[in-house]
Design a protein around this motif. Structure first.
Motif, mmCIF file in Angstrom:
data_model
loop_
_atom_site.group_PDB
_atom_site.id
_atom_site.type_symbol
_atom_site.label_atom_id
_atom_site.label_comp_id
_atom_site.label_asym_id
_atom_site.label_seq_id
_atom_site.Cartn_x
_atom_site.Cartn_y
_atom_site.Cartn_z
ATOM 1 N N ALA A 10 -19.321 63.798 -9.895
ATOM 2 C CA ALA A 10 -19.861 63.375 -10.870
ATOM 3 C C ALA A 10 -20.888 64.614 -11.293
ATOM 4 O O ALA A 10 -21.427 64.603 -12.395
ATOM 5 C CB ALA A 10 -20.776 62.199 -10.241
ATOM 6 N N ILE A 11 -21.529 65.418 -10.288
ATOM 7 C CA ILE A 11 -22.377 66.366 -10.621
ATOM 8 C C ILE A 11 -21.821 67.439 -11.510
ATOM 9 O O ILE A 11 -22.490 67.924 -12.505
ATOM 10 C CB ILE A 11 -22.956 66.855 -9.579
ATOM 11 C CG1 ILE A 11 -23.885 65.957 -8.586
ATOM 12 C CG2 ILE A 11 -23.668 68.387 -9.394
ATOM 13 C CD1 ILE A 11 -24.152 66.448 -7.177
ATOM 14 N N LEU A 12 -20.506 67.814 -11.245
ATOM 15 C CA LEU A 12 -19.827 68.794 -11.958
ATOM 16 C C LEU A 12 -19.499 68.160 -13.329
ATOM 17 O O LEU A 12 -19.815 68.698 -14.340
ATOM 18 C CB LEU A 12 -18.620 69.236 -11.262
ATOM 19 C CG LEU A 12 -18.550 69.812 -9.869
ATOM 20 C CD1 LEU A 12 -17.256 69.999 -9.274
ATOM 21 C CD2 LEU A 12 -19.419 71.195 -10.248
ATOM 22 N N ASP A 13 -19.233 67.225 -13.633
ATOM 23 C CA ASP A 13 -18.757 66.408 -14.783
ATOM 24 C C ASP A 13 -20.027 66.001 -15.691
ATOM 25 O O ASP A 13 -20.138 66.462 -16.773
ATOM 26 C CB ASP A 13 -18.271 64.898 -14.467
ATOM 27 C CG ASP A 13 -16.795 65.112 -14.239
ATOM 28 O OD1 ASP A 13 -16.201 66.369 -14.021
ATOM 29 O OD2 ASP A 13 -16.296 64.013 -13.826
ATOM 30 N N THR A 14 -21.383 65.917 -15.053
ATOM 31 C CA THR A 14 -22.512 65.940 -15.721
ATOM 32 C C THR A 14 -22.860 67.347 -16.367
ATOM 33 O O THR A 14 -23.529 67.549 -17.610
ATOM 34 C CB THR A 14 -23.707 65.342 -14.868
ATOM 35 O OG1 THR A 14 -23.232 64.182 -14.580
ATOM 36 C CG2 THR A 14 -24.970 65.389 -15.502
ATOM 37 N N HIS A 15 -22.629 68.527 -15.482
ATOM 38 C CA HIS A 15 -23.267 69.605 -15.878
ATOM 39 C C HIS A 15 -22.558 70.911 -16.486
ATOM 40 O O HIS A 15 -23.029 71.783 -16.844
ATOM 41 C CB HIS A 15 -23.934 70.227 -14.888
ATOM 42 C CG HIS A 15 -25.219 69.457 -14.255
ATOM 43 N ND1 HIS A 15 -26.429 69.406 -14.961
ATOM 44 C CD2 HIS A 15 -25.341 68.826 -13.043
ATOM 45 C CE1 HIS A 15 -27.272 68.698 -14.334
ATOM 46 N NE2 HIS A 15 -26.628 68.301 -13.076
ATOM 47 N N LEU A 16 -20.932 70.647 -16.437
ATOM 48 C CA LEU A 16 -20.111 71.463 -16.793
ATOM 49 C C LEU A 16 -19.502 71.248 -18.282
ATOM 50 O O LEU A 16 -19.140 70.102 -18.426
ATOM 51 C CB LEU A 16 -19.142 71.871 -15.957
ATOM 52 C CG LEU A 16 -19.459 72.200 -14.412
ATOM 53 C CD1 LEU A 16 -18.391 72.579 -13.548
ATOM 54 C CD2 LEU A 16 -20.422 73.605 -14.577
ATOM 55 N N ASP A 17 -19.199 72.253 -19.168
ATOM 56 C CA ASP A 17 -18.706 71.949 -20.140
ATOM 57 C C ASP A 17 -17.434 72.926 -20.451
ATOM 58 O O ASP A 17 -17.214 73.339 -21.450
ATOM 59 C CB ASP A 17 -19.807 72.401 -21.576
ATOM 60 C CG ASP A 17 -20.412 73.704 -21.277
ATOM 61 O OD1 ASP A 17 -19.924 74.393 -20.352
ATOM 62 O OD2 ASP A 17 -21.538 74.079 -22.022
ATOM 63 N N ARG A 18 -16.936 73.213 -19.318
ATOM 64 C CA ARG A 18 -15.550 74.035 -19.195
ATOM 65 C C ARG A 18 -14.761 73.713 -18.144
ATOM 66 O O ARG A 18 -15.147 72.827 -17.304
ATOM 67 C CB ARG A 18 -16.090 75.801 -18.987
ATOM 68 C CG ARG A 18 -16.858 75.685 -17.660
ATOM 69 C CD ARG A 18 -17.104 77.154 -17.364
ATOM 70 N NE ARG A 18 -15.688 77.747 -16.752
ATOM 71 C CZ ARG A 18 -15.771 78.964 -16.347
ATOM 72 N NH1 ARG A 18 -16.882 79.632 -16.333
ATOM 73 N NH2 ARG A 18 -14.585 79.539 -15.943
ATOM 74 N N PRO A 19 -13.328 74.000 -18.444
ATOM 75 C CA PRO A 19 -12.382 73.285 -17.314
ATOM 76 C C PRO A 19 -12.729 74.074 -15.998
ATOM 77 O O PRO A 19 -13.255 74.992 -15.971
ATOM 78 C CB PRO A 19 -11.117 73.721 -17.976
ATOM 79 C CG PRO A 19 -11.364 73.959 -19.208
ATOM 80 C CD PRO A 19 -12.658 74.780 -19.472
#
Length: 247
Positions: free
Chosen positions: A49-58
């Motif tokens: 969830a942390i990654l999905d919230t803050h990342l805009d790349r694969p």
């Protein structure tokens, strides 16, 4: 792997991620996650969830099964050394398969009661894989505990001892203020007849966050009971507490 980021991600609240941590995560192609199976699946979900919230790349996640170890050994340090060796060997194999930038998300801060940096040193010392690495600090559970209880961790000019449940049982309080981590046995019970105040917290920053504080002789049994209930329901628990003499 060219570079590895070791990123502190706080005690569990996604809002505790620092701007520096977000910038580092956005450089990572592959995240390595050491897990303990379905019993702690929720911890992997929080990281995702942390990654999905803050990342805009694969990005890619490589799960690594944590090797088992004896939790009540006679020779504690020997068992932990062996465990770190086996963990570092698994990381080494995973690192060797990655061409790019890797990342490891560490609960709290990598400098406080976490073995990740020690394992990375072992990997680099063996020389099989080579890479640069950078450490990003995070908010510790100690800070989160103090913030949630709205307290200072020490009296004016007083020291704070940071220790473990095992050392508390063996050595006692040892200071006016003791912050206790890694205590699966509720070692504060050894002090339950003393003039000590306790501030306890579990799952800090998570939906099941639980806080209890008061004179230790008064709240000791309540903490033991509540901790057992939470652990039985969720299958795992992360907790921490502060002890203070004469509060």
């Amino acid at each position: 792997m060219r570079k590895l980021y070791v990123i502190g991600i706080g005690a569990g609240d996604p809002d505790q991620i620092t701007v520096q941590a977000v910038k580092a995560m956005r450089q990572v192609d592959t995240f390595f996650v050491i897990g303990k199976g379905e019993a702690t699946r929720e911890l992997l979900d929080v990281r995702t969830a942390i990654l999905d919230t803050h990342l805009d790349r694969p990005y890619r996640v490589v799960p690594i099964a944590d090797p088992p170890r004896d939790r009540t050994p006679a020779a504690y340090l020997d068992v932990v050394e062996d465990w770190h060796d086996r963990r570092s060997a698994l990381l080494e194999s995973a690192f060797a398969e990655v061409d790019g930038v890797g990342g490891i998300l560490v609960w709290g801060d990598p400098a406080l009661y976490d073995s990740t940096l020690r394992m990375i040193e072992r990997v680099l010392d063996r020389g099989v894989v080579r890479f640069d690495h950078e450490v990003i600090p995070g908010i510790t559970s100690a800070q989160a505990l103090a913030a949630r209880h709205r307290i200072v961790l020490h009296g004016i000019g007083e020291p704070v001892r940071i220790t473990t449940g095992r050392r508390l049982r063996e050595e006692g309080l040892g200071a006016e203020n003791a912050l206790v981590m890694l205590d699966g046995d509720c070692s504060f019970r050894t002090l339950s007849d003393a003039d000590v105040h306790i501030w306890w917290g579990a799952y800090l920053g998570m939906p099941d966050e639980t806080l209890i504080e008061g004179p230790l002789p008064v709240v000791c049994d309540e903490i033991v009971r509540r901790r057992a209930e939470l652990r039985a329901r969720k299958g795992w628990i992360m907790d921490i507490y502060l002890l203070r003499r004469g509060a």
